[in-house]
Design an enzyme around this catalytic site. Structure first.
Site, PDB file in Angstrom:
ATOM      1  N   VAL A 132       0.813  -1.223   0.000  1.00 15.24           N
ATOM      2  CA  VAL A 132       0.000   0.000   0.000  1.00 15.24           C
ATOM      3  C   VAL A 132       0.843   1.269   0.000  1.00 15.24           C
ATOM      4  O   VAL A 132       0.303   2.354  -0.184  1.00 15.24           O
ATOM      5  CB  VAL A 132      -0.963   0.038   1.211  1.00 15.24           C
ATOM      6  CG1 VAL A 132      -1.967  -1.087   1.141  1.00 15.24           C
ATOM      7  CG2 VAL A 132      -0.195   0.005   2.535  1.00 15.24           C
ATOM      8  N   TYR A 133       2.139   1.150   0.202  1.00 18.36           N
ATOM      9  CA  TYR A 133       2.972   2.350   0.217  1.00 18.36           C
ATOM     10  C   TYR A 133       3.047   2.929  -1.202  1.00 18.36           C
ATOM     11  O   TYR A 133       3.626   2.316  -2.102  1.00 18.36           O
ATOM     12  CB  TYR A 133       4.380   2.034   0.719  1.00 18.36           C
ATOM     13  CG  TYR A 133       4.493   1.681   2.182  1.00 18.36           C
ATOM     14  CD1 TYR A 133       3.398   1.719   3.032  1.00 18.36           C
ATOM     15  CD2 TYR A 133       5.712   1.299   2.726  1.00 18.36           C
ATOM     16  CE1 TYR A 133       3.508   1.383   4.369  1.00 18.36           C
ATOM     17  CE2 TYR A 133       5.833   0.977   4.076  1.00 18.36           C
ATOM     18  CZ  TYR A 133       4.721   1.016   4.892  1.00 18.36           C
ATOM     19  OH  TYR A 133       4.837   0.689   6.219  1.00 18.36           O
ATOM     20  N   SER A 134       2.464   4.100  -1.368  1.00 17.60           N
ATOM     21  CA  SER A 134       2.458   4.780  -2.669  1.00 17.60           C
ATOM     22  C   SER A 134       1.943   3.878  -3.784  1.00 17.60           C
ATOM     23  O   SER A 134       2.475   3.850  -4.889  1.00 17.60           O
ATOM     24  CB  SER A 134       3.857   5.314  -3.012  1.00 17.60           C
ATOM     25  OG  SER A 134       4.202   6.388  -2.161  1.00 17.60           O
TER      26      SER A 134
END
Length: 344
Positions: A61-63
């Site tokens: 989900v990071y970026s």
């Protein structure tokens, strides 16, 4: 760099690991964290490996996956020198199959992460949150198959409560499936809830803590002080609602104590806050982040020295709060504490 066993596993991890949440800069939350591209990420990886920081942590989900992609490119040519930790389980889309820890979600998520990371294995896969809609047996059986296939080497959890983690460990033991050896959890001088239940559980069950946000969501940098407005460049303007809340007076009390220790040691407030964490029971690795080389080198200065017992006691006192029931009786002198002492 000191290396520690990750829980009760055979995996040795550095006391400091690097969190790649600053890679990518996509979306309202992660754009406030940082927007590191491939070239700067390579430089950050260079400095980290040179300092002995061999574990790099990210998440799908990071970026929107860009963090994994950039980390994969930054590690090209030196993959075998590094350990990659990633997480999945939080929503990555609006569809019914885009969240959770079902077998389908785990298999799809691992395959997608392997492609983004440009690797054939994930050294440590952690579930980003507990999935209450999926039986733990389904989740653990899927993780067992991924480990058996060599696509995942070790498994862990993140942001679990005590009962969620213990239920998962018990099911793994019952069926002979891989146990969670790591729990990535929030822990800081202004967020000590981890100590109440998760730390004793980690000691008893051999689960090592990988600490996220060791500076209390950016509050222990030294720029937030009593009687002063929030700095204009603070990411808290955009991200405060995403992170753990902190009582202002408690924060100022901790900062005052950090200032005293800083004057005695010549160390920065972030270095002292991280060093304090490295002394705590169950802590295997503290995840540090950095938007640039200067921040990274500053955080690396948290190792190679030690606080005195008196300084630790001062920081303990400044950051202490009364735990919630049923934990608080065990933290007071008397019968409860005598039969069930807190971790030391």
């Amino acid at each position: 760099m000191e290396y520690r066993q990750l829980g009760r596993s055979g995996l040795k991890v550095p006391a400091l690991s690097f969190g790649a949440g600053t890679f990518g800069g996509q979306g309202p939350l992660f754009s406030a964290w940082g927007d590191t591209g491939v070239a700067e990420a390579r430089r950050i990886v260079d400095i980290s490996l040179e300092a002995g920081v061999t574990l790099f942590d990210t998440a799908d989900v990071y970026s929107n996956g860009a963090s994994e992609e950039i980390l994969g490119q930054a590690l090209e040519g030196r993959r075998e020198r590094a350990l990659i930790s990633t997480k999945l389980g939080l929503p990555v889309g609006e569809g019914p199959l885009d969240a959770g820890s079902s077998r389908l979600r785990l298999v799809r998520g691992v395959e997608a992460a392997l492609k983004r990371l440009r690797t054939d294995r994930i050294d440590l896969l952690q579930l980003h949150a507990f999935d209450a809609a999926t039986p733990v047996e389904e989740t653990l059986a899927a993780l067992h198959d991924l480990v058996a296939a060599g696509k995942v080497l070790y498994v862990g959890a993140s942001n679990f409560s005590g009962w969620q983690l213990m239920k998962s460990l018990a099911a793994a033991d019952r069926h002979g499936w891989p146990r969670y050896v790591a729990h990535q959890a929030y822990y800081s001088l202004v967020g000590r809830d981890y100590e109440w239940e998760l730390m004793p559980l980690g000691l008893d069950q051999g689960v090592g803590a990988m600490v996220w946000s060791p500076l209390g969501w950016g509050r222990l940098t030294g720029r937030i002080r009593r009687g002063q407005p929030l700095p204009k460049i603070s990411r808290l303007h955009e991200t405060a609602d995403y992170g753990p809340p902190v009582d202002d007076e408690r924060l100022y009390r901790v900062v005052d104590a950090l200032d005293e220790v800083a004057a005695e040691t010549g160390r920065s407030l972030p270095q002292i806050a991280i060093n304090w964490l490295l002394r705590r029971p169950t802590v295997s690795s503290v995840i540090i982040g950095a938007r640039n080389e200067e921040q990274l080198r500053q955080n690396l200065g948290a190792v190679g020295w030690s606080l005195t017992p008196e300084q630790v006691a001062r920081l303990d006192a400044a950051s202490a709060v009364t735990p919630a029931y049923p934990h608080y009786p065990y933290w007071r002198e008397g019968g409860f504490k005598a039969v069930n002492p807190p971790p030391v």
